[in-house]
Design an enzyme around this catalytic site. Structure first.
Site, PDB file in Angstrom:
ATOM      1  CB  CYS A 131      -1.343  -0.548  -4.301  1.00 43.72           C
ATOM      2  SG  CYS A 131      -0.750  -2.061  -4.401  1.00 43.72           S
ATOM      3  CB  CYS A 132       1.571   1.905  -0.411  1.00 48.95           C
ATOM      4  SG  CYS A 132       2.866   1.888  -1.788  1.00 48.95           S
ATOM      5  CB  CYS A 212       5.843  -4.193  -4.366  1.00 48.91           C
ATOM      6  SG  CYS A 212       5.251  -4.371  -2.918  1.00 48.91           S
ATOM      7  CB  CYS A 215       5.919  -0.291  -7.321  1.00 50.10           C
ATOM      8  SG  CYS A 215       4.025  -0.349  -7.719  1.00 50.10           S
ATOM      9  CB  CYS A 238       5.611   2.407   1.223  1.00 47.10           C
ATOM     10  SG  CYS A 238       6.440   2.437   2.849  1.00 47.10           S
TER      11      CYS A 238
END
Length: 263
Positions: A131-132, A212, A215, A238
C-alpha cells in the site's frame, strides 16, 4: 581544409551529488545553527534545485517555519495518499498560508495503479508495504524528478531507525538534507512555544506521529513516538526513507478505539 571533428552528444548521467560532497557540506556547517545553515544553502545555491517534503504531521510546522524564514519560494511537496486524515489536509492549508509559501505542490497516487492494485481501497489492511509503495513511495519518486536535493523533517529521536542522522546525506544521487536531525523533542517544543506555531488538530488526542488514517493510532505512555504507525505490523517506515530496520511492535491497549481496525 579538413572539416572539424564532429562532437558527440553525451548524456551526463552522473549523480548531482556524491558522498564526498555531503561530507564537505557537513564539515562546513558543523556547529552552525539551523536557520543560518538553510539561508546559506539557499542563497548560495549549494543544493541546486531543492524542495522541502512535508507530511504536515505534528512536528512539521517547525521545519516549515525555518524554511519559510530562509526562503518562502522553496517548493513544498506533500504526498496525498488519498487516505489522509481530513485534519491533516486542513493543517496543510493552514501552514502554507501562515508561512507564506509561494509554491505548494501536492502529488497523488496514479488512478490506473490504484485501480489495478488497490481496487477495494483495503490493501493497507493486509499488505501495508504494498500500500505504501503505490500510495506514497511511487508518488514521491515522481515528485522528486528534476530535483538535485530534498529537505526531510526526520529527527534522530523519533525512533531507533533514525539514530545518528547527518545533516546532509546522499540518497539515489541526490543530496538529502535533514535540518532537524539533531533536534530533541524539547528543542521542538521550545520552538513551538517561542514562535507560537499552529499545532496539528489531532496531537492533543494522543496522535504523536500522523500518517494515513487507517494505519495511524494513538501513542501510549512510554512508547516510541512512532509506535502509533502501522501498529501490530513489523513495519516502522513507509519506504520513502531508508534503510529500514524493523523494531518489535509494542502491545497496544485493545480497548482504545484508536487502536481498532477502521472496518
Amino acid at each position: 581544409m579538413a572539416e572539424p571533428a564532429r562532437q558527440l552528444d553525451v548524456i551526463d548521467a552522473r549523480p548531482a551529488f556524491t558522498q564526498a560532497d555531503a561530507d564537505a557540506i557537513n564539515a562546513r556547517f558543523e556547529g552552525v545553527d539551523t536557520l543560518t545553515m538553510l539561508k546559506t544553502v539557499f542563497s548560495e545555491g549549494l543544493a541546486g534545485n531543492v524542495a522541502v517534503v512535508s507530511s504536515f504531521g505534528t512536528e512539521s510546522a517547525v521545519l516549515l517555519d525555518l524554511v519559510a524564514k530562509a526562503d518562502r519560494n522553496v517548493p513544498v511537496i506533500f504526498v496525498d495518499t488519498l487516505k489522509m486524515f481530513g485534519e491533516t489536509l486542513a493543517y496543510r492549508d493552514t501552514l502554507i498560508d501562515s508561512f507564506g509559501f509561494t509554491d505548494s505542490r501536492t502529488v497523488t497516487p496514479l488512478a490506473d495503479v490504484l485501480a489495478k492494485k488497490d481496487e477495494t481501497g483495503l490493501r493497507w489492511s493486509y499488505d501495508p508495504d504494498g500500500c505504501c509503495e503505490i500510495r506514497k513511495v511511487e508518488p514521491m519518486h515522481r515528485a522528486k524528478e528534476g530535483l538535485d536535493a530534498w529537505i526531510s523533517g526526520r529527527k534522530a529521536f523519533q525512533s531507533v531507525t533514525r539514530q545518528n542522522l547527518p545533516r546532509f546525506e546522499i540518497e539515489d544521487g541526490r543530496l538529502k538534507i535533514n535540518p532537524l536531525g539533531d533536534w530533541t523533542k524539547s528543542d521542538l517544543e521550545a520552538y513551538f512555544e517561542e514562535h507560537q506555531l499552529p499545532r496539528h488538530p489531532l496531537e492533543a488526542q494522543g496522535y504523536l506521529s500522523i500518517g494515513c488514517e487507517p494505519c495511524t493510532s494513538k501513542v501510549l505512555p512510554g512508547e516510541d513516538p512512532r509506535a502509533g504507525r502501522w501498529r501490530g505490523w513489523d513495519k516502522v517506515e513507509c519506504g520513502i526513507h531508508s534503510p529500514v530496520t524493523p523494531i518489535p511492535a509494542p502491545v497496544a491497549d485493545p480497548e482504545d478505539p484508536a487502536n481498532q481496525p477502521v472496518f
